[in-house]
Design an enzyme around this catalytic site. Structure first.
Site, PDB file in Angstrom:
ATOM      1  CB  CYS A   1      50.559   3.447  -4.671  1.00  0.00           C
ATOM      2  SG  CYS A   1      49.323   4.140  -3.535  1.00  0.00           S
TER       3      CYS A   1
ATOM      4  CE  LYS B   1      49.307  11.810   2.731  1.00  0.00           C
ATOM      5  NZ  LYS B   1      49.112  11.401   1.380  1.00  0.00           N
TER       6      LYS B   1
ATOM      7  NE  ARG C   1      43.425   5.679   1.126  1.00  0.00           N
ATOM      8  CZ  ARG C   1      44.025   4.797   1.911  1.00  0.00           C
ATOM      9  NH1 ARG C   1      43.333   3.804   2.422  1.00  0.00           N
ATOM     10  NH2 ARG C   1      45.296   4.914   2.181  1.00  0.00           N
TER      11      ARG C   1
ATOM     12  CB  SER D   1      41.525  14.050   3.697  1.00  0.00           C
ATOM     13  OG  SER D   1      41.898  12.695   3.914  1.00  0.00           O
TER      14      SER D   1
ATOM     15  CD  GLU E   1      60.803   4.779   3.740  1.00  0.00           C
ATOM     16  OE1 GLU E   1      61.242   5.428   2.772  1.00  0.00           O
ATOM     17  OE2 GLU E   1      60.209   3.695   3.613  1.00  0.00           O
TER      18      GLU E   1
ATOM     19  NE  ARG F   1      46.676   3.936  -0.640  1.00  0.00           N
ATOM     20  CZ  ARG F   1      45.985   3.596  -1.719  1.00  0.00           C
ATOM     21  NH1 ARG F   1      46.284   2.495  -2.381  1.00  0.00           N
ATOM     22  NH2 ARG F   1      44.976   4.339  -2.128  1.00  0.00           N
TER      23      ARG F   1
ATOM     24  CE  LYS G   1      50.672   8.390   1.242  1.00  0.00           C
ATOM     25  NZ  LYS G   1      50.378   8.505  -0.179  1.00  0.00           N
TER      26      LYS G   1
HETATM   27  C1  PBG Z   1      48.204   9.119  -3.049  1.00  0.00           C
HETATM   28  C2  PBG Z   1      47.929  10.023  -1.929  1.00  0.00           C
HETATM   29  C3  PBG Z   1      47.081   9.849  -0.817  1.00  0.00           C
HETATM   30  C4  PBG Z   1      47.093  11.060  -0.123  1.00  0.00           C
HETATM   31  C5  PBG Z   1      47.952  11.917  -0.805  1.00  0.00           C
HETATM   32  N1  PBG Z   1      48.475  11.254  -1.901  1.00  0.00           N
HETATM   33  C6  PBG Z   1      46.209   8.713  -0.448  1.00  0.00           C
HETATM   34  C7  PBG Z   1      46.754   7.466   0.082  1.00  0.00           C
HETATM   35  O1  PBG Z   1      47.948   7.261   0.224  1.00  0.00           O
HETATM   36  O2  PBG Z   1      45.914   6.590   0.340  1.00  0.00           O
HETATM   37  C8  PBG Z   1      46.297  11.368   1.121  1.00  0.00           C
HETATM   38  C9  PBG Z   1      46.043  12.815   1.356  1.00  0.00           C
HETATM   39  C10 PBG Z   1      45.004  13.104   2.371  1.00  0.00           C
HETATM   40  O3  PBG Z   1      44.445  12.240   3.064  1.00  0.00           O
HETATM   41  O4  PBG Z   1      44.697  14.301   2.495  1.00  0.00           O
HETATM   42  N2  PBG Z   1      49.059   8.078  -2.816  1.00  0.00           N
END
Ligand code: PBG
Length: 326
Positions: A129, A251, A208, A277, A236, A220, A198
């Site tokens: 990222c 998230k 992904r 997702s 945060e 990550r 997050k």
């Molecule tokens: C980008 C990002 C991600 C998601 C949203 N923005 C992927 C990640 O952090 O690996 C995930 C969204 C989802 O799973 O629906 N950094």
């Protein structure tokens, strides 16, 4: 002898049940994520996310039109660029994929809110990222080098028509860097929705594939949060608010309802939750097997996220939910 209080009295009449309902889910709470890629006439279904597609700009414009017919008015855009590099420079190219999408959507649709995800994993050839650097013999994302690029990406999106920018890279100081960048470029009124808490989550698996953004090595965990932590989420969020975040996000959503509630109670900020997702894919897969009732379960999940304290929900179920809520 008999119970003095009878909670069941209020559950007898359907109208009375409606009157005492504490949480109401509305199509206005929902934000639909969309994936845009180069080309013309492309509408490619994401295998692990049925009903979601990678779209070329022309098809994106059509699909947004169809979504607005169902009452969806807020969209978050993810880009799959034609080319990637080590730094992620395609992210702030004036003719980049998101920039093209924003301009096309602004011409065709006047009353929608366009949110842009601000991160580099879709734009770097290594899938991390931000910019990489060797730290103590280990390749890792360099926080401060990434900040300047984030500001450039946001300004570029603002110039192309973004209404709200949403940094998701979990870099320290990202909100402040973006705020300064936007202000210096004259976008003092453009709000920031920060992916503030997050987590490094297995629930991002299908995304992904959708965004073609998996890390090519490692994971990550050096920038996203440990799922075991809750107090840290408050730190945060607090920092992001101090730096100028207008909306804070938690998230994923479903395994983190406790975090949503703590964030809402502590800060009283406009709070977003990302029903990610993997959460979506689980519901789709189980319902495809006939093991659960998709409509019932999806609406229950979205309602529970709102009940936990979210004001708005990013969800791949937005189109389905809009139909069900009609
Ligand atoms: C980008 C990002 C991600 C998601 C949203 N923005 C992927 C990640 O952090 O690996 C995930 C969204 C989802 O799973 O629906 N950094």
């Amino acid at each position: 002898m008999f119970p003095a209080t009878r909670l069941r009295r209020l559950r007898q009449h359907p109208v009375l049940r409606d009157l005492v309902r504490e949480t109401t889910l509305s199509v206005h709470d929902l934000i639909l994520p969309l994936f845009v890629r180069p080309g013309k006439g492309v509408k490619k279904e994401i295998v692990s996310m049925p009903g979601n597609y990678q779209l070329s700009v022309d098809r994106l414009v059509e699909d947004v039109g169809a979504a607005t017919q169902l009452g969806i008015r807020a969209f978050i855009l993810f880009g799959i660029p034609a080319a990637k590099d080590a730094t992620g420079t395609p992210a702030w190219a004036d003719d980049g994929i998101i920039q093209q999408a924003l301009r096309a959507l602004k011409v065709r649709h006047k009353d929608i809110l366009l949110i842009t995800d601000e991160c580099f994993c879709e734009y770097t050839d290594h899938g991390h990222c931000g910019v990489l650097r060797d730290v103590n013999g280990r390749r890792d994302v360099d926080n401060d080098l990434t900040l300047a690029n984030l500001a450039k990406q946001c300004v570029s999106h603002a110039q192309a028509g973004a209404d709200l920018v949403a940094p998701s890279g979990m870099m320290d100081g990202m909100v402040q860097a973006i705020r300064h960048g936007l202000d210096d470029a004259g976008f003092t009124g453009l709000p920031i929705m920060s992916y503030a808490a997050k987590y490094a989550s297995g629930f991002y698996g299908p995304f992904r594939d959708a965004a073609e953004s998996p890390p090519q090595f490692g994971d990550r965990s050096s920038y996203q949060m440990d799922p075991a932590n809750s107090d840290e989420a408050l730190r945060e969020v607090e920092l992001d608010i101090e730096e100028g975040a207008d909306i804070v996000m938690v998230k994923p959503a479903l395994s983190y309802l406790d975090i949503i509630r703590r964030v809402k109670d502590r800060f009283g900020m406009p709070t977003a939750a990302y029903n990610v997702s993997g959460e979506f894919a689980m519901v789709k897969a189980a319902s495809a097997k006939g093991w659960i009732d998709e409509r019932r379960v999806a609406l229950e999940i979205l309602t529970s996220i709102k009940r936990a304290g979210a004001d708005m929900i990013l969800t791949y179920h937005a189109l389905d939910a809009a139909r069900w809520l009609k």
